[in-house]
Design an enzyme around this catalytic site. Structure first.
Site, PDB file in Angstrom:
ATOM      1  N   SER A 161       1.523   8.846  -3.393  1.00 44.33           N
ATOM      2  CA  SER A 161       1.642   8.719  -1.891  1.00 44.33           C
ATOM      3  C   SER A 161       2.056   9.932  -1.372  1.00 44.33           C
ATOM      4  O   SER A 161       1.108  10.164  -1.643  1.00 44.33           O
ATOM      5  CB  SER A 161       2.050   7.082  -1.426  1.00 44.33           C
ATOM      6  OG  SER A 161       2.158   6.911  -0.801  1.00 44.33           O
ATOM      7  N   HIS A 363      -1.022  -0.716  -4.538  1.00 43.03           N
ATOM      8  CA  HIS A 363      -1.045   1.271  -3.840  1.00 43.03           C
ATOM      9  C   HIS A 363       0.832   0.588  -4.673  1.00 43.03           C
ATOM     10  O   HIS A 363       1.288   2.029  -4.659  1.00 43.03           O
ATOM     11  CB  HIS A 363      -0.140   0.766  -2.802  1.00 43.03           C
ATOM     12  CG  HIS A 363       0.416   1.942  -2.001  1.00 43.03           C
ATOM     13  ND1 HIS A 363      -0.345   3.543  -1.489  1.00 43.03           N
ATOM     14  CD2 HIS A 363       1.110   2.544  -1.860  1.00 43.03           C
ATOM     15  CE1 HIS A 363       0.206   4.050  -0.919  1.00 43.03           C
ATOM     16  NE2 HIS A 363       1.307   3.904  -0.819  1.00 43.03           N
TER      17      HIS A 363
END
Ligand SMILES: *[C@@H]1O[C@H](CO)[C@@H](O)[C@H](O)[C@H]1NC(C)=O
Ligand SMILES: *[C@@H]1O[C@H](CO)[C@@H](O)[C@H](O)[C@H]1NC(C)=O
Ligand SMILES: *[C@@H]1O[C@H](CO)[C@@H](O)[C@H](O)[C@H]1NC(C)=O
Length: 388
Positions: A161, A363
């Site tokens: 990320s 995610h």
């Protein structure tokens, strides 16, 4: 006044709760990085990294024989802990078992790096940074420390990320760092938010409003304090905690995938995540969303003073010449396939791509999925082997 009393009441009850619930937490929820490392059979070495602008960062290492060290960089509100919360099935365990020399970074502001040679983390000035500084000062100093301690010429890197956005910022701002990275494996690549869907876009839209409301008295987000105490006490409550923290906070932002993150893991997760970062970092992310341009921090009228230009300079992704492998997921709400595609078209040296299976991979499964050792680690090991 009412707000004040509610806050006092909440603080009081949460203190009482925290006293009662601490004993019942699973052991891993109470351990710091070095203790978790020891428990899972790979005692960590610790290094101190001092950045050009005086921040003091903690860097961990699980030594191994590989000539090219592997550096792992965590994402927003995270710490080195997030890589090893799945214990024996965590990525660093797979890497070190395969012989790699593994380094795990921490960026300024998180619980391992709330130190500075003269600024105090209790003062606003300490928190005057966004992902720009995380890249230009922290990541550069971490890479140089790894190269210095190992004598290697290049590292292999992995970022999750925001932990990979900082590589793009660093290598476009200081292109000489491209030469120091043999390969970047980008887990859940984050650069643009042009295709963010609710509630992610709503959160990004709310950040500047929050910034205006709290101007002057909030600089740190998720620091030690009320919100952390509440999370640490509400999330571990059986059933209710999973409902609130996983089903209503984490999954809407990261993608729903109950199969990979069940109730037993939540108490371990929420004592380690989120850790602190700056409001300015959030504001910068919100600017990228709002302006649809991956650029330096927008100071408004003060841009002229800071940049000698009315607009903040754009990060030139053409200068990111290091080889990059992009790994994305269909059910990742923070890094949508469309936004990864925008990034892919701008990066000049993408050498590999993977869309995760199963389709529900989200995610946070990159770090915390129960079966990520099966779904992801073999691919990472094969890519590293190819590039080592
Ligand atoms: C993890 O693996 C190590 C090495 O195989 C083993 O000694 C240890 O008992 C395992 N720990 C847990 C908690 O399973
Ligand atoms: C924060 O940093 C920016 C850029 O480095 C600088 O222009 C500004 O004056 C700083 N603000 C404070 C409050 O220190
Ligand atoms: C600021 O920008 C102007 C116009 O682009 C340029 O002529 C000038 O040299 C710049 N000043 C500095 C200090 O970089």
């Amino acid at each position: 006044m009412l707000l004040y009393f509610s806050l006092v009441f909440l603080t009081f009850t949460s203190k009482v709760l925290s006293f009662n619930s601490y004993k019942s937490l699973p052991e891993d929820a109470k351990l710091f990085f070095t203790e978790l490392s020891f428990k899972y059979g790979h005692p960590a070495k610790e290094y101190r990294v001092v950045t050009e602008d005086g921040y003091i960062l903690q860097l961990f290492r699980w030594p191994g024989k590989s000539k090219i060290p592997v550096l792992l960089m965590h994402g927003l509100f995270s710490t080195a802990d997030s890589w090893i919360l799945r214990g024996n099935t965590s990525l660093p365990v797979a890497l070190v078992n395969a012989g790699y020399d593994v380094w795990i970074g921490n960026i300024r502001g998180n619980k391992y790096s709330r130190r500075h040679s003269n600024l105090n983390p209790n003062k606003r000035k300490f928190w005057n940074f966004s992902f720009h500084e995380l890249a230009v000062y922290d990541l550069s100093a971490i890479i140089d420390t790894v190269l210095d301690k190992t004598g290697a010429k290049k590292i292999n890197a992995m970022g999750h990320s925001q932990g990979n956005s900082i590589f793009y910022v660093l290598s476009s701002t200081r292109p000489e760092y491209n030469e120091k990275v043999n390969l970047l494996i980008a887990l859940s690549p984050v650069c643009y938010f042009n295709n963010a869907q609710p509630p992610v876009n709503n959160v990004l839209e709310f950040i500047p409003i929050f910034g205006r409301i709290t101007k002057g008295f909030v600089a740190e987000i998720f620091g030690p304090g009320l919100i952390r105490v509440l999370l640490e006490n509400i999330c571990p409550i059986p059933d209710l905690g999973y409902f609130i923290c996983a089903e209503n906070i984490l999954f809407p932002l990261a993608g729903f995938n109950k199969a990979e993150l069940g109730p037993d893991f939540v108490p371990v997760l929420t004592t380690h995540f989120p850790s602190s970062s700056s409001l300015k970092n959030l504001l910068h992310l919100a600017q990228v969303y709002d302006r649809k341009i991956f650029a330096a921090y927008d100071y408004g009228p003060r841009n002229v003073l800071v940049y000698n230009s009315t607009e903040p300079p754009e990060y030139d992704l053409n200068k990111v010449t290091m080889p990059v492998v992009l790994i994305a997921a269909k059910n990742d709400r923070l890094s949508t396939l469309k936004d990864v595609e925008l990034l892919r078209r701008k990066l000049p040296n993408v050498v590999g791509e993977l869309v995760m299976e199963p389709d529900k991979f989200n995610h946070i499964d990159y770090l915390w999925g129960e079966h990520t050792n099966v779904y992801l680690h073999p691919f990472i090991l094969s890519v590293l082997e190819k590039y080592s």
